[in-house]
Design an enzyme around this catalytic site. Structure first.
Site, short mmCIF file in Angstrom:
data_model
loop_
_atom_site.label_atom_id
_atom_site.label_comp_id
_atom_site.label_asym_id
_atom_site.label_seq_id
_atom_site.Cartn_x
_atom_site.Cartn_y
_atom_site.Cartn_z
N GLN A 191 -4.81 -1.42 -7.38
CA GLN A 191 -5.43 -0.51 -6.42
C GLN A 191 -6.20 0.58 -7.15
O GLN A 191 -5.71 1.15 -8.13
CB GLN A 191 -4.37 0.13 -5.52
CG GLN A 191 -4.94 1.03 -4.43
CD GLN A 191 -3.85 1.57 -3.52
OE1 GLN A 191 -3.26 2.61 -3.80
NE2 GLN A 191 -3.57 0.86 -2.42
N ASP A 208 0.82 -1.21 0.00
CA ASP A 208 0.00 0.00 0.00
C ASP A 208 0.85 1.26 0.00
O ASP A 208 0.35 2.36 -0.22
CB ASP A 208 -0.93 -0.01 1.22
CG ASP A 208 -2.02 1.04 1.14
OD1 ASP A 208 -2.50 1.32 0.03
OD2 ASP A 208 -2.40 1.59 2.20
N THR A 217 -7.79 5.53 -0.60
CA THR A 217 -7.87 4.23 -1.25
C THR A 217 -9.32 3.76 -1.23
O THR A 217 -10.00 3.82 -0.21
CB THR A 217 -6.99 3.20 -0.52
OG1 THR A 217 -5.64 3.66 -0.54
CG2 THR A 217 -7.07 1.85 -1.20
#
Length: 305
Positions: free
Chosen positions: A293, A219, A243
């Site tokens: 993502q 991440d 996110t």
């Protein structure tokens, strides 16, 4: 189901640069219920990789031995509050002959802030068909300078790197200047950046700990790869980001306490969203994981006076 009080002894936030072994040390409340802490010194909002890693530990703690995580698909629903512990509720969705599935909800103030579906696979008895298309081409991390030395003449870059190293349990080396450094120099930046990562302390010896650690690190920096073409960086005053969802697929064993290369690309932006993908290689060039993502990414709108 209610969370324990925020000031329950032993559940307060821990140090900003706590090792991942400490971050992943959950309290088991019952057979399918766990509790984790947050790093309150970093931000008032929980770090997405931290919640994902803790949820993977919770899911894996309900899995029979001999099964390893092969994918995790997460959705971030609400910002997490670092002043409160996070409760992880594990739903035992499926226990099959080869695959086992768990759905984990992270809960604060009786509301889900995050959910992830984790799929575990029984370790095959023998190797099957194998191939990989992506090829790693990067200098070894030992040949690259410490970024604090490499960017010593760029005050903004040094400030950013120092913040990362002070607040994340990671060592970093950059084959090329990353997006933020290029922008700080006034240079054009494309939608791709690469970095060597390594946990600054050992993460653990189990496949579950390694999977959670890799999810945590996956991440870091990924969403920022979409901002280079727009001349912006995460943290700029006029940039709003968060996110939305994050996926990771595991292809080969990797101890994230050892150096691995994260090759990141922000391949699309539009409609206030960005899509980024990443490839994770060990130092020998084996593709060990892939990530995808989606994030909210937009200019902050001016509010009329």
């Amino acid at each position: 189901m209610s969370n324990p009080p925020a000031h329950t002894p032993g559940l307060l936030a821990f140090a900003a640069k706590a090792p991942l072994g400490e971050i992943f040390d959950l309290t088991r409340l019952d057979d399918s219920l766990f509790q984790g802490r947050s790093r309150g010194e970093v931000s008032t909002r929980t770090f997405g990789g931290e919640v994902l890693g803790q949820a993977i530990i919770a899911a894996g703690s309900t899995i029979p031995q001999g099964r390893d995580l092969h994918s995790a698909q997460a959705y971030y629903l609400l910002p997490g509050d670092t002043s409160l512990p996070v409760t992880y509720q594990v739903q035992r969705s499926r226990d099959g002959g080869s695959f086992t599935t768990r759905v984990v909800s992270a809960i604060q103030r009786d509301r889900p802030i995050f959910t992830v579906t984790c799929s575990f696979q029984r370790r095959p008895d023998s190797g099957g068909m194998t191939h990989q298309v992506p090829v790693m081409d990067a200098p070894d991390p030992e040949t690259l300078p410490d970024p604090l030395v490499a960017y010593a003449q760029d005050a903004a870059a040094v400030e950013w790197v120092r913040f990362l190293l002070d607040h994340q349990p990671v060592d970093l080396r950059f084959p090329e200047p990353p997006t933020r450094v290029r922008l700080a120099r006034g240079e054009p930046a494309g939608p791709r950046q690469r970095a060597w990562f390594r946990g600054h302390q050992p993460i653990g010896s189990t496949p579950l700990a390694h999977a959670a650690g890799l999810a945590y690190f996956s991440d870091l920096l990924l969403l920022s790869s979409a901002l280079g073409p727009h001349g912006r960086a995460l943290g700029d005053a006029d940039v709003q980001f968060a996110t939305i969802d994050h996926g990771i697929w595991y292809h080969a064993p990797l101890d994230p306490g050892e150096w691995f290369l994260y090759d990141m690309e922000g391949y699309w932006t539009g409609d206030d969203r960005a899509m980024c993908r990443g490839l994770i290689f060990d130092r020998h060039g084996t593709l060990c994981a892939s990530t995808l993502q989606e994030g909210l990414l937009r200019r902050k709108r001016e509010i009329p006076s």
